[in-house]
Design an enzyme around this catalytic site. Structure first.
Site, mmCIF file in Angstrom:
data_model
loop_
_atom_site.group_PDB
_atom_site.id
_atom_site.type_symbol
_atom_site.label_atom_id
_atom_site.label_comp_id
_atom_site.label_asym_id
_atom_site.label_seq_id
_atom_site.Cartn_x
_atom_site.Cartn_y
_atom_site.Cartn_z
ATOM 1 N N HIS A 1 -8.189 2.854 -5.127
ATOM 2 C CA HIS A 1 -6.838 3.441 -5.089
ATOM 3 C C HIS A 1 -6.295 3.453 -6.518
ATOM 4 O O HIS A 1 -6.732 4.256 -7.304
ATOM 5 C CB HIS A 1 -5.993 2.663 -4.081
ATOM 6 C CG HIS A 1 -4.659 3.262 -3.757
ATOM 7 N ND1 HIS A 1 -4.477 4.601 -3.496
ATOM 8 C CD2 HIS A 1 -3.432 2.696 -3.646
ATOM 9 C CE1 HIS A 1 -3.185 4.824 -3.235
ATOM 10 N NE2 HIS A 1 -2.538 3.685 -3.326
ATOM 11 N N ASP B 1 -9.897 8.336 -2.322
ATOM 12 C CA ASP B 1 -8.788 7.377 -2.419
ATOM 13 C C ASP B 1 -8.687 6.634 -1.077
ATOM 14 O O ASP B 1 -8.372 7.236 -0.051
ATOM 15 C CB ASP B 1 -7.516 8.178 -2.705
ATOM 16 C CG ASP B 1 -6.292 7.316 -2.879
ATOM 17 O OD1 ASP B 1 -6.266 6.186 -2.339
ATOM 18 O OD2 ASP B 1 -5.349 7.779 -3.543
ATOM 19 N N SER C 1 0.298 5.130 -6.978
ATOM 20 C CA SER C 1 0.559 5.353 -5.560
ATOM 21 C C SER C 1 1.967 5.917 -5.348
ATOM 22 O O SER C 1 2.302 6.937 -5.950
ATOM 23 C CB SER C 1 0.331 4.046 -4.795
ATOM 24 O OG SER C 1 0.176 4.296 -3.429
#
Ligand code: NAG
Ligand code: NAG
Ligand code: NAG
Ligand code: NAG
Length: 428
Positions: free
Chosen positions: A373, A306, A211
């Protein structure tokens, strides 16, 4: 349990309308990631829930203590609240002992003094709240869960600056509240300290992150290679390929958000390889532009759906005032055919952005069609019997093949819902 908390929190947050969209956006970034990481922590602890502490910690080889940066004050390398930044390290052994894998923690960004002040009172802004962590997935010490890197020196670098380790503001008085924007110095101080601990002599080094940490791994990739001239360096961004897409109401939410982060934390001068000389600084936050300027080999691991990008770039809550997306953005199984079509458009944008790198032999790809994610730091998604696979390869196998140059790895999944091996996140 934590999923229920998340659901409750979300409902409460939904009904409230006192904050401005920007503050809300920043809030959602912080609270979501904190909620998700505590959910992950709960899951990771498994049977040990409720009986934590140093005694049990010493029995569990995946539980790793926090190490603080030495002389952080003198170096000006500080978390948002002025505390020393930190990392967790597990030493390698046998044939892995000369190799290092670094993982940069993620956790969104803060774009205003208020949201950064809020963050400075959490583990994403202060080491005062950091605890030991479990090394799972790409950090796991077990060959069955982490076939290629289990015996390397493995490091998890904690994220406490709110700007992907890129901010660098000398002045600490931000509108009266004392907050430090020093991510760039945090990065330098941690790499310097690890170099003294053996990283400087590494044969191979792998800089990864998820991320905001995945974006940070790309941002610092060439700099990491420059720190280690004798070492074979590669980098991986897990769920860090953020797209410059308009939201469903037609607004440039993510572009405006990055612009605020960059100005608040004075990120421009830390951007790598003169990224902002030809394009605007905010464009450098989008890996599509950034990667063109990176020399070191990189791997892009990203789900096509995502959930973070869907919830914050495509359908931020202020773009969906009528709540039509309320269920779909929390669980892909609840999306109707119109919404699926829009999500397929988002996937097409991702594939289009990546098409430029399809023929670049230095770039590895694993783009699976899952609603998830980060996938490197979970033992389920990284490498397990339940792992999402493409062409029968787990993520760990595909990344290993690329890292050790066994083959050119460009794994791109067919569109949802074609892949039965997907692990889809369900918030509701
Ligand atoms: C993942 O780790 C947890 C806790 O360490 C464990 O209970 C679970 O069985 C593991 N799952 C897999 C697929 O390895
Ligand atoms: C920051 O501002 C406060 C009050 O606004 C002041 O008391 C303090 O000395 C300032 N600190 C620095 C380092 O400038
Ligand atoms: C950045 O630009 C300067 C001046 O244009 C140049 O000397 C330098 O080599 C460039 N650096 C990189 C990493 O491209
Ligand atoms: C997929 O890979 C597993 C090993 O990971 C192997 O046992 C299995 O036979 C493979 N399946 C196919 C269809 O190739």
């Amino acid at each position: 349990m934590a999923i229920n908390n998340l659901r409750l929190w979300f409902r409460r947050w939904w009904g409230r309308d006192r904050t401005t969209p920007t503050v809300r956006c920043a809030l959602v970034l912080v609270v979501f990631v904190v909620a998700i990481s505590s959910w992950k922590k709960d899951r990771g602890k498994g049977v040990m829930r409720g009986v934590e502490g140093p005694l049990l910690g010493s029995l569990d080889p995946t539980l790793v203590d926090l190490t603080l940066v030495r002389d952080a004050k003198a170096k000006g390398a500080l978390c948002l609240d002025g505390s020393s930044p930190g990392y967790h390290v597990q030493r390698g052994d046998s044939f892995g002992s000369d190799n290092w894998l670094l993982h940069l923690e993620g956790g969104g960004w803060c774009n205003s003094v208020e949201s950064c002040a809020l963050r400075s009172r959490t583990a994403l802004g202060s080491s005062r709240f950091m605890q030991e962590v479990h090394f799972v997935g790409i950090l796991s010490p077990y060959p069955s869960q982490n076939p290629d890197f289990y015996n390397w020196n493995r490091v998890k670098i904690r994220y406490c600056d709110g700007a992907s380790f890129m901010g660098n503001v000398q002045n600490i008085n931000q509108s009266g509240s004392q907050i430090f924007f020093r991510g760039e110095r945090v990065w330098e101080a941690i790499i310097d300290q690890l170099k003294l601990e053996g990283l400087a002599k590494a044969k191979k080094a792998f800089l990864t992150g998820c991320s905001a940490g995945g974006l940070a791994a790309l941002m610092h990739c060439d700099n990491f290679q420059a720190h280690l001239p004798q070492t074979k360096v590669k980098c991986l961004a897990d769920a860090g390929f953020f797209l410059n897409e308009k939201d469903i109401s037609g607004r440039n939410t993510i572009k405006a958000f990055y612009d605020e982060v960059i100005h608040l934390q004075d990120v421009t001068k830390s951007l790598p390889n003169n990224c902002s000389t030809m394009i605007e600084p905010w464009q450098c936050f989008f890996p599509y532009e950034l990667i063109k300027r990176i020399q070191t080999p990189i791997f892009i691991l990203n789900p096509a759906y995502d959930f973070w990008q869907i919830q914050h770039i495509l359908v931020p809550t202020e773009s969906d005032l009528k709540g039509h997306w309320g269920r779909c953005r929390m669980n892909i199984r609840y999306c109707n055919s119109n919404q699926i079509e829009i999500l397929q458009g988002f996937r097409k944008s991702l594939l289009h952005a990546l098409s430029e790198f399809q023929h670049n032999s230095k770039v590895g790809l694993f783009i699976n069609s899952c609603f998830i994610h980060c996938q490197t730091i979970s033992n389920i998604t990284w490498h397990s019997p339940m792992s999402p696979r493409i062409n029968n390869k787990t993520i760990a196998e595909a990344v290993g093949d690329w890292f050790f140059e066994n083959r050119d790895v460009k794994e791109v999944d067919c569109p949802y819902p074609c892949n039965p091996t997907c692990f889809h996140m369900e918030f509701i």
